[in-house]
Scaffold this motif. Structure first.
Motif, PDB file in Angstrom:
ATOM      1  N   ARG A  68       0.978  -1.169  -0.214  1.00 26.70           N
ATOM      2  CA  ARG A  68      -0.097   0.166   0.045  1.00 26.70           C
ATOM      3  C   ARG A  68       0.973   1.448  -0.220  1.00 26.70           C
ATOM      4  NH1 ARG A  68      -4.926  -0.697   4.274  1.00 26.70           N
ATOM      5  NH2 ARG A  68      -5.495  -3.616   3.136  1.00 26.70           N
ATOM      6  N   TRP A 160     -16.149  -1.449   6.285  1.00 29.82           N
ATOM      7  CA  TRP A 160     -15.251  -1.915   5.539  1.00 29.82           C
ATOM      8  C   TRP A 160     -15.144  -2.491   3.907  1.00 29.82           C
ATOM      9  CZ3 TRP A 160     -11.567  -4.653   1.735  1.00 29.82           C
ATOM     10  CH2 TRP A 160     -10.086  -4.358   1.686  1.00 29.82           C
ATOM     11  N   ASN A 201      -9.176  -7.772  11.828  1.00 33.24           N
ATOM     12  CA  ASN A 201     -10.440  -6.742  11.683  1.00 33.24           C
ATOM     13  C   ASN A 201     -11.163  -8.244  10.701  1.00 33.24           C
ATOM     14  OD1 ASN A 201     -12.454  -5.818  10.048  1.00 33.24           O
ATOM     15  ND2 ASN A 201     -10.738  -4.321   8.477  1.00 33.24           N
ATOM     16  N   ASP A 223     -14.527 -12.145   5.957  1.00 30.00           N
ATOM     17  CA  ASP A 223     -13.010 -11.590   5.048  1.00 30.00           C
ATOM     18  C   ASP A 223     -12.300 -10.704   6.247  1.00 30.00           C
ATOM     19  OD1 ASP A 223     -10.578 -10.230   4.282  1.00 30.00           O
ATOM     20  OD2 ASP A 223     -12.306  -8.682   4.003  1.00 30.00           O
ATOM     21  N   THR A 224     -10.983 -12.140   6.870  1.00 28.66           N
ATOM     22  CA  THR A 224     -10.474 -11.087   7.917  1.00 28.66           C
ATOM     23  C   THR A 224      -9.620 -11.025   7.436  1.00 28.66           C
ATOM     24  OG1 THR A 224      -8.923 -13.448   9.526  1.00 28.66           O
ATOM     25  CG2 THR A 224     -11.588 -13.169   9.457  1.00 28.66           C
ATOM     26  N   GLY A 225      -8.245  -9.798   8.026  1.00 31.92           N
ATOM     27  CA  GLY A 225      -6.490  -9.632   8.102  1.00 31.92           C
ATOM     28  C   GLY A 225      -6.052  -9.147   9.624  1.00 31.92           C
TER      29      GLY A 225
END
Ligand code: SER
Length: 583
Positions: A68, A160, A201, A223-225
């Motif tokens: 990023r 998100w 998250n 969806d996790t991160g």
């Protein structure tokens, strides 16, 4: 616990919970020219979140390499990274909130051994688009988090989406309490003071957003991160990611080789080098467009900071080897690519050095001319031309001038630089943002919006508000200002309305030159007083704003469109940050 152990524990844990372990997608997205790099684990999985069947099943886990670069200028502080690894687990229409939260809690407390009382969580507070996530909160309570450590926030914090359009949903975020004191009585996980660090998250992706708004997806996904470097840092009780095993050996080597001490520069070198290695490893090469340009920027910035540290550039190969050695356990494919990675980086460094050399030659001409004319100062415009045409950093001009007994008009250079900053930045950014802007018009509008926002904040919050920083791209503005507390929704709305009111009034924007003391007498705002000479440029917008500023600005506020605040967050102690867009 080392990063590799955290990753292995994670993948094993989810494998034992019937997830298929899938490989990381490359950093450079396949068949997708619309994004530069993979920025999140969910990105390669979008078709499956929308309903397509995944060949490995409907419970997946992986580690994903991510880049990023929107915060590239902030690397050097104690937390920003351009490359990071995200651990993720997915339910594609399989389990939902209850199981997801139970597994996260079990992994954090049992596998990583984080004491339950160190964990706080946040859930979505609800709005017109989606109800309050009481279910997530119930699941947390059932898992073992007491009510006082469960917080609710709105879309700014607990929703998100990647970009503007796509699968999205409310999320629940887990925070690690570092044990630092609260920065204020209201201090909570959404505050950026550093007491609470976000560790994971979980997004409950059951919506799709497009121009028409939100609609429900056919399936409920999770969806996790979880950021690997950050988790390693916390478990190793370190203050910054630069102290964990991924960076420490390079940081130590840089310290050994440097002749001038500068921790920010060491972090920039170590960080940009790692990102460059990972990008090149996945097929990226430096160039003047798109991804190649980002890589070029990373490598040039790295080289400049090696110069700043006065590290012999011939040592670069050695430093690359140390970085690759610190990464090869996580990414064994680096071993085979080592030589080509080294060659690419060193060739790019050599090219940049040549650029710098050309600049030096040009400098000599300039210096000789100045001396022949009997001047003792190099003019601001000349410093600026060296920078613009030869990419020659002004601090180098200053340094070389000093060696020849010449002075440099840095004050006016700074003014020139600011005047041209918006335009020069546009050149590079417009290119990889699909030619959105080609004239600098957008930045000019944002620049004017910055003054209006500053004025509106003073109206709404009080006279203690002063600008502490700003950053403008073709896509948004960011504005930092002094204020001690999180803004309420009402304050944000009032501020936004006021800016839009100023826009609607189509106020004239006037440029005036005057003596600094006169400007101050008139009550003009000034962020860096010392930076300006005695004669200053002041921009006056109707009767609402008066600021010292180099410009450029629009002629009338009516040109700005509609102003929208996207996010309000802490920046540092006593400083808040607003991200906003013009639509
Ligand atoms: N997509 C979410 C994020 O990037 C969770 O993986 O945080």
């Amino acid at each position: 616990m080392k990063a590799i152990e955290i990753r292995n524990k994670y993948l094993n844990f989810f494998k034992n919970h019937n997830h298929a372990v899938i490989p990381s997608a490359p950093l450079i997205p396949e068949n997708d020219p619309s994004v530069l790099f993979t920025t999140a684990g969910m990105q390669p999985l979008v078709p499956y979140l929308l309903g397509q069947k995944h060949p490995a099943g409907n419970r997946l886990t992986d580690y994903q390499k991510c880049v990023r670069t929107n915060d590239i200028d902030e690397v050097g502080d104690n937390r920003h990274l351009t490359y990071f690894e995200m651990l993720g687990n997915w339910s594609l229409g399989d389990y939902f909130k209850e199981e997801s939260i139970a597994m996260s809690y079990e992994f954090l407390t049992k596998e990583l051994g984080i004491p339950s009382e160190k964990i706080s969580v946040t859930c979505f507070a609800g709005d017109d688009d989606c109800e309050r996530d009481n279910l997530a909160a119930e699941c947390w309570k059932k898992a073992g988090i007491p009510e006082e450590r469960i917080y609710f926030f709105g879309k700014d914090d607990n929703w998100w989406i990647a970009g503007e359009e796509g699968p999205c949903g409310p999320d629940t975020e887990m925070f690690y309490d570092t044990g630092k004191p609260k920065c204020s009585p209201e201090c909570n996980p959404s505050c950026g003071c550093g007491k609470y660090v976000e560790i994971w998250n979980n997004v409950f992706m059951e919506f799709y957003k497009d121009k028409n708004g939100y609609r429900k997806l056919e399936q409920q996904n999770v969806d996790t991160g979880l950021g690997l470097e950050r988790m390693a840092m916390l478990l190793q009780k370190k203050e910054t990611p630069f102290e964990i095993e991924i960076f420490a050996p390079v940081m130590e080597k840089l310290e050994e080789l440097q002749k001038v001490d500068n921790i920010q520069s060491r972090r920039i070198v170590a960080e940009h080098l790692r990102s460059s290695i990972m990008i090149i490893n996945d097929g990226g090469r430096p160039s003047n467009v798109d991804r190649g340009y980002i890589l070029r920027r990373l490598l040039r910035r790295m080289t400049r900071h090696m110069n700043k540290l006065e590290i012999d550039l011939d040592k670069l190969g050695e430093i690359i080897d140390i970085s690759i050695d610190s990464l090869k356990e996580l990414y064994p494919e680096l071993i085979n690519n080592r030589d080509s990675i080294k060659q690419t980086i060193i060739a790019e460094k050599d090219k940049f050095i040549k650029t710098l050399k050309n600049g030096e030659r040009e400098f000599d001409k300039v210096a000789n001319r100045a001396k022949a004319e009997g001047k003792d100062t190099i003019e601001a415009q000349v410093v600026f031309n060296l920078y613009e045409t030869y990419g020659f950093p002004p601090e180098m001009t200053e340094e070389l001038a000093k060696e020849q007994g010449l002075k440099v008009d840095m004050k006016n250079y700074q003014k020139l630089f600011e005047e041209h900053q918006a335009k020069s930045r546009m050149g590079s950014e417009a290119k990889f943002k699909g030619g959105l802007a080609s004239t600098g018009e957008i930045e000019t509008k944002y620049h004017t919006a910055t003054h209006l926002l500053n004025a509106a904040l003073k109206q709404v919050l009080g006279d203690h508000v002063h600008q502490k920083g700003s950053n403008i791209t073709t896509e948004r503005m960011r504005f930092d200002f002094s204020h001690g507390a999180k803004m309420t929704d009402e304050e944000k709305q009032k501020t936004e309305d006021l800016v839009n009111e100023y826009i609607k009034q189509d106020l004239p924007v006037e440029k005036m030159e005057m003596k600094k003391e006169d400007a101050l007498k008139l009550g003009a705002e000034a962020m860096f007083l010392d930076k300006y000479g005695d004669e200053v440029t002041v921009y006056k917008i109707g009767d609402v704003s008066l600021e010292l500023c180099g410009g450029p600005h629009v002629k009338r506020t009516g040109e700005l469109g509609t102003f929208k605040i996207q996010k309000e967050e802490a920046s540092s102690a006593g400083v808040r940050r607003i991200k906003a867009v013009l639509l």
